[in-house]
Design an enzyme around this catalytic site. Structure first.
Site, PDB file in Angstrom:
ATOM      1  N   HIS A 125      -2.634  -3.381   8.707  1.00 48.47           N
ATOM      2  CA  HIS A 125      -2.261  -1.991   8.887  1.00 48.47           C
ATOM      3  C   HIS A 125      -3.446  -1.065   8.591  1.00 48.47           C
ATOM      4  CE1 HIS A 125       2.393  -2.610   8.658  1.00 48.47           C
ATOM      5  NE2 HIS A 125       1.806  -3.290   9.629  1.00 48.47           N
ATOM      6  N   GLU A 176      -3.955   1.324   6.488  1.00 52.42           N
ATOM      7  CA  GLU A 176      -4.354   1.512   5.088  1.00 52.42           C
ATOM      8  C   GLU A 176      -5.254   0.361   4.632  1.00 52.42           C
ATOM      9  OE1 GLU A 176      -1.368   1.434   6.421  1.00 52.42           O
ATOM     10  OE2 GLU A 176       0.142   2.532   5.257  1.00 52.42           O
ATOM     11  N   CYS A 180       4.210   1.163   4.571  1.00 48.12           N
ATOM     12  CA  CYS A 180       5.378   0.301   4.655  1.00 48.12           C
ATOM     13  C   CYS A 180       5.724  -0.288   3.301  1.00 48.12           C
ATOM     14  CB  CYS A 180       5.153  -0.797   5.687  1.00 48.12           C
ATOM     15  SG  CYS A 180       3.801  -1.901   5.285  1.00 48.12           S
ATOM     16  N   CYS A 199       2.086  -2.411   2.506  1.00 41.53           N
ATOM     17  CA  CYS A 199       0.940  -1.539   2.227  1.00 41.53           C
ATOM     18  C   CYS A 199       1.153  -0.744   0.948  1.00 41.53           C
ATOM     19  CB  CYS A 199       0.705  -0.574   3.380  1.00 41.53           C
ATOM     20  SG  CYS A 199       0.054  -1.410   4.824  1.00 41.53           S
TER      21      CYS A 199
END
Lengths: 395, 395
Positions: free
Chosen positions: B66, B68, B92, B101
């Site tokens: 992701h 991040e 998430c 994350c």
């Protein structure tokens, strides 16, 4: 008009390249857009001996001082020693309403004058430059080492005085065509309903454009449906404008006294174009009116419509040098089809009107093969609020 | 896609305001546009304790790390002490194809996490934020003291993952509609001739757009007239795409083996939509083909045309989450009229084709009153060479 984003005036001493200086001169020139016709828009920029910005100016109004005079006024000989002047058009050699700019500059301690375009009059072209050279000042036409940038600037230089150049070269009226449509090209519903397609920012800009041309041209349908004032309503512009109505049969003339048009404008500012054949009937109608517009008799073509080329020639003879056609759909189509529009201003609003139940601004324009499509040359895109506008030349 | 001008990544230490940081995160998010579907596009930006830029990242491909994770990787605890992370979507909370994350960030010495949108799933909304708060990290939805800028950024935040949000909220396929017309709204001459209206830069961008959606949708007319490949031809993108053909009667199916389409694409990537009633005939045709596309049976509406809403539901059931309709005129008109298009990409070339001898992309769209006109919301304008493109949402 104002086909480029206006540039801000730099601080004194800011170093400018020749390209930057000429672009600034063009930007300055546009500041005269609503007041110089039939003179050209001209701008000038003065750099000091080190290429630092000193001042700029433009031709502000018809009959007023030229751009060079405005740019150079109030500057001492000390300041101007070795200075470089950029001007969009060759400095005038002759005395007209104002003294010769070339002769004025010849007396100054300038090093160089760079001008964008040579005087379009072949009889005097180069004479302004010669006066400067004889005084020991370098004088040359603008060029750039960057070929692409030179091309762009040359285009802008032609654009900024395009109506003037067209008048001079062709002895014809310069014709701008303004339309406002949905993004699917529709200008009115079949019911006739069309207000408002574009937003307030576009509409304000249209009032500015009206002030940039000598007259607004509309067909009789627009008068009949909308009964518009066709004057200039802009917070920063106060100007009486002229209006041209195309009404071959003189059908709406009997209602002239009741039209908003006749209430808002002086009679001599309204040009009503009718067929030569309609003279007798028109005379009868006029005799019954309290106020009468200027009548322009125009010959008709085979189809019985007014011959647009003849119409424009008549307007030229009456002193008009540039007009903006504002529709409706039929009038716009006629100017497109006949190839008589020079510049297009096409506003589009982010709406869909659906061509199934509406009218397009090119409804009578027919093209049978893609190779015959009509090109908008040097297109530029500007946004106004949520709308955008494409402008470019058609011929 | 890429509805905003991409921002360049600033030098390390450059101070960014929260607004600048969030806009940069949005710009980053778009970098994943051709590879993340059906996941959302997400971008992230990390600022140090003094508000200076450290790094950024985005969700690069479906199943990959992701945003991040990409933004925070390779950064030491020292660097991240007191750092502020901006991410376009709430981090998430759950473990999916990748670890959570929010949990990953909870272990870092961050001061604050600002996210653009709350997780659209109401069952998990706020859970990512809670995980961070429980770890002593401030977590809040983006806001700005400048109301106008906040509105613009919130719009951009919704736009950047619009297909994902639509899928999630409506359980429906997101539909983009791409058209290329002249400035008077025409897409083809009556003869059928239409190549090329727009220039090479626009056409290259269309190939990029094709890669941003799960499939291209065309009507049978386009196949019949142009025999197009409908694949992605872009210098920087290599991707197999899917194609949906709307051919209610299955009229062109018998020619399937000879179509460029069938030569260029794997059979399972072509979805041929026909009426349920045509099953028997279609089966017979298929038995004669060397290669057979996926057949999508769709119920018809009263007029006998395929029901577009049912068609989209079928495509959703087959795993498609976003499509781009590429015409022709009839297909575009149908999607506009039915209100099933979510986003419009309208390319216009600076040419006039004349509606008198050409076809408009809204030829079957009928609007009887201006108050019923269709609005393009949040319109944005981009230029491609001499062409321009308007994009905005329809519903």
């Amino acid at each position: 008009m104002e086909l480029i984003k206006p540039l801000s005036i730099p601080a004194t001493g800011t170093k400018l390249s020749p390209e930057q200086a000429m672009k600034l001169a063009i930007s300055e020139a546009y500041k005269g857009a609503t007041r110089v016709s039939p003179n050209p828009l001209v701008g000038a920029v003065v750099l000091d001996a080190n290429g630092g910005f000193i001042s700029c100016g433009h031709h502000e109004f018809y009959g007023g001082p030229h751009a060079e005079v405005n740019a150079l006024k109030n500057l001492s000989s000390e300041t101007l020693k070795g200075a470089h002047v950029f001007v969009t058009l060759e400095p005038c050699a002759h005395e007209g309403k104002t003294p010769s700019c070339a002769k004025m500059m010849a007396k100054l301690p300038l090093k160089k004058v760079t001008f964008g375009l040579i005087d379009p009059n072949p009889l005097v072209a180069g004479q302004g430059a010669d006066i400067l050279k004889n005084a020991g000042i370098e004088a040359e036409v603008f060029s750039s080492q960057n070929a692409e940038e030179e091309k762009e600037i040359k285009t802008q230089l032609e654009e900024v005085c395009e109506a003037f150049l067209w008048n001079f070269r062709k002895k014809k009226v310069f014709v701008a065509l303004k339309m406002a449509s949905s993004i699917d090209g529709q200008v009115a519903l079949k019911s006739g309903e069309s207000q408002w397609i574009t937003g307030p920012q576009s509409r304000e800009y249209v009032h500015y454009l009206r002030a940039c041309y000598d007259a607004i041209v509309v067909g009789k349908g627009t008068i009949d449906f909308d009964n518009p004032s066709l004057n200039i309503r802009h917070p920063e512009i106060k100007k009486d404008n002229k209006v041209v109505v195309i009404d071959g049969e003189g059908e709406l003339l009997y209602r002239f006294d009741e039209l908003k048009l006749s209430q808002v404008h002086a009679a001599e500012n309204i040009f009503w174009c009718v067929a030569e054949e309609a003279k007798e009937r028109v005379d009868k109608t006029l005799s019954k009116l309290k106020k009468t517009p200027q009548i322009v008799y125009v010959k008709t073509n085979v189809g019985g419509d007014l011959d647009l080329e003849a119409l424009l020639a008549q307007l030229y003879a009456k002193g008009l040098r540039s007009v903006m056609v504002e529709g409706g759909a039929m009038t716009a189509s006629m100017f497109i089809s006949s190839g008589l529009a020079n510049r297009l201003y096409m506003f589009q609003a982010p709406i869909i009107m659906g061509s199934g139940g509406a009218r397009s601004w090119t409804e009578t324009v027919r093209i049978s093969e893609m190779k015959n499509k009509i090109h908008i040359k040097n297109p530029r895109y500007l946004t106004f609020g949520n709308d955008f506008m494409i402008t470019g030349t058609l011929s």
